[in-house]
Enzyme design. Structure first.
Site, short mmCIF file in Angstrom:
data_model
loop_
_atom_site.label_atom_id
_atom_site.label_comp_id
_atom_site.label_asym_id
_atom_site.label_seq_id
_atom_site.Cartn_x
_atom_site.Cartn_y
_atom_site.Cartn_z
CE LYS A 42 -0.15 -0.43 5.00
NZ LYS A 42 -0.87 -1.08 6.10
CE1 TYR A 255 14.51 31.89 3.67
CE2 TYR A 255 14.30 29.50 3.61
CZ TYR A 255 14.23 30.74 2.98
OH TYR A 255 13.90 30.78 1.65
C1 LIG Z 1 -0.20 -1.94 6.88
C2 LIG Z 1 -0.77 -3.23 7.32
C3 LIG Z 1 0.06 -4.32 7.63
C4 LIG Z 1 1.57 -4.23 7.66
O1 LIG Z 1 1.97 -3.60 8.86
P1 LIG Z 1 3.53 -3.38 9.19
O2 LIG Z 1 3.51 -2.90 10.59
O3 LIG Z 1 4.02 -2.35 8.24
O4 LIG Z 1 4.19 -4.69 9.01
C5 LIG Z 1 -0.54 -5.53 7.89
N1 LIG Z 1 -1.89 -5.66 7.93
C6 LIG Z 1 -2.72 -4.62 7.68
C7 LIG Z 1 -4.18 -4.83 7.74
C8 LIG Z 1 -2.20 -3.37 7.38
O5 LIG Z 1 -3.02 -2.35 7.15
#
Ligand SMILES: *Cc1c(COP(=O)(O)O)cnc(C)c1O
Length: 366
Positions: A42, A255
């Protein structure tokens, strides 16, 4: 498989993405868990490039991939990724047609959405079971609310999500117990069961579930104290030296003039700034590597440029400076940068890298 890079891509600042390390991190998790992976790709693979990361992870023969939106599924399908893709954010009925067209597998927990999925044509879906995070899914003690729906249109799978597995505080065990109670209360037992994110995977061998869902560990961020495995770094943020400035006693940098030269000092101007996702909070504190030596950001990070102190390291225009990742034997981890940047989340550091930084996907990064 090294992607040929153009001069422009490596002129100013960029991210080297080490696909070999990505795949080795995945292989280590798979060996430890003893079940297939569903890599979470994702948010453009946590900012590192979903299509390139998915193609590399195909070498591990994963069960499928996980994303957050239907648009992300469409992008992977357009690139020829054929495996299963699960969407791990609740879909609204308005997304159903596009999800089916992209052969996405939705994860549903709201009874009305489950009913609507069935009425609009059905198809594979997984039941999201909420066990302590109150973000998405049906409460573990409310399975009776969906008994009829689940009998009419059985989910292929069911899962939960841990809120603090990386903290070693007993919470994931409590969530797992609720998950097991919920599964026992369902009128039909789904075939595919899953629960573990990175923090959960590195604390249980072998996995008791059908597959595991690693995210951040794949991309080189460790899974907290007491983790059985440590990932290799994957993201290396580089910036070139655009100019050098010799300062006299009392001269100021950037800055607000927050950095003042004591005696004669030398600073290098890098072609990266907060508009690239290099946080302003790293001003006067961010670590940097030049020719394998550590130095520090001097003054406030600006939108397009950042200065570092190079008084003690030989430096020339066009030299490459590393702001995250490895240079020689020195390493700046994503976690270190997150802490220095006012205790940000390492997830936010990675996903905050902006599109102006080209991602260069390489089989190995020296
Ligand atoms: C993002 C996500 C993961 C992965 O989590 P990490 O902590 O990055 O390993 C697993 N399951 C779901 C449902 C997620 O949304």
């Amino acid at each position: 498989m090294t992607t040929e890079s153009t001069a422009t891509e490596t002129t100013r600042a960029w991210v080297d993405v080490d696909l070999g390390a990505l795949v080795r991190n995945g292989a280590a998790l798979q060996r430890y868990a003893g079940v297939p992976l569903v890599p979470m790709i994702k948010a453009d693979a946590y900012g590192l490039g979903a299509v390139a990361c998915a193609r590399a992870l195909e070498r591990l023969d994963p069960h499928g991939f996980g994303v957050a939106t239907v648009r992300e599924v469409e992008e992977l399908r357009a690139a020829g990724i054929e495996r299963r893709i699960y969407v791990f954010s609740p879909l609204l009925p308005g997304d159903f047609a596009a999800a089916r067209a992209a052969r996405a597998i939705p994860t549903l927990g709201d009874p009305a959405a489950i009913a609507a999925w069935g009425q609009s044509g059905g198809g594979l879906w997984h039941l999201a079971i909420e066990t302590g995070m109150h973000r998405a899914g049906l409460r573990w003690d409310a399975m009776a609310d969906v008994a009829d729906l689940v009998r009419a249109n059985p989910p292929e799978g069911a899962f939960t999500h841990f809120h603090s597995a990386e903290r070693n505080d007993g919470s994931w065990q409590a969530q797992e117990a609720r998950f097991r109670d919920a599964l026992a209360a369902l009128p039909v037992k789904p075939t595919l069961l899953h629960a573990q994110n990175s923090g959960g995977i590195v604390r249980q061998t072998p996995s008791p579930w059908s597959f595991v869902r690693p995210g951040v560990f794949l991309y080189g961020v460790g899974a907290g104290d007491g983790a059985a495995l440590t990932p290799e770094p994957v993201a290396h943020v580089r910036a070139r030296v655009l100019e050098l400035h010799d300062l006299q006693d009392g001269d100021t940098v950037s800055y607000m003039a927050t950095w003042r030269s004591v005696g004669a000092r030398r600073v290098a101007t890098l072609g990266i700034g907060y508009a690239d996702g290099y946080r302003r909070a790293l001003g006067n504190r961010g670590p940097a590597l030049l020719h394998g030596a550590r130095t520090t950001v001097a003054g406030v990070v600006t939108m397009d440029m950042t200065m570092i102190d190079v008084t003690d390291v030989p430096c020339r225009t066009n030299d490459v400076v590393t702001l995250i990742g490895r240079d020689g034997t020195e390493l700046i981890t994503v976690e270190e940068v997150a802490i220095v940047a006012d205790f940000m989340s390492p997830y936010e550091v990675l996903t905050g890298l902006r599109q102006r930084l080209p991602r260069l996907h390489r089989e190995s990064v020296a």
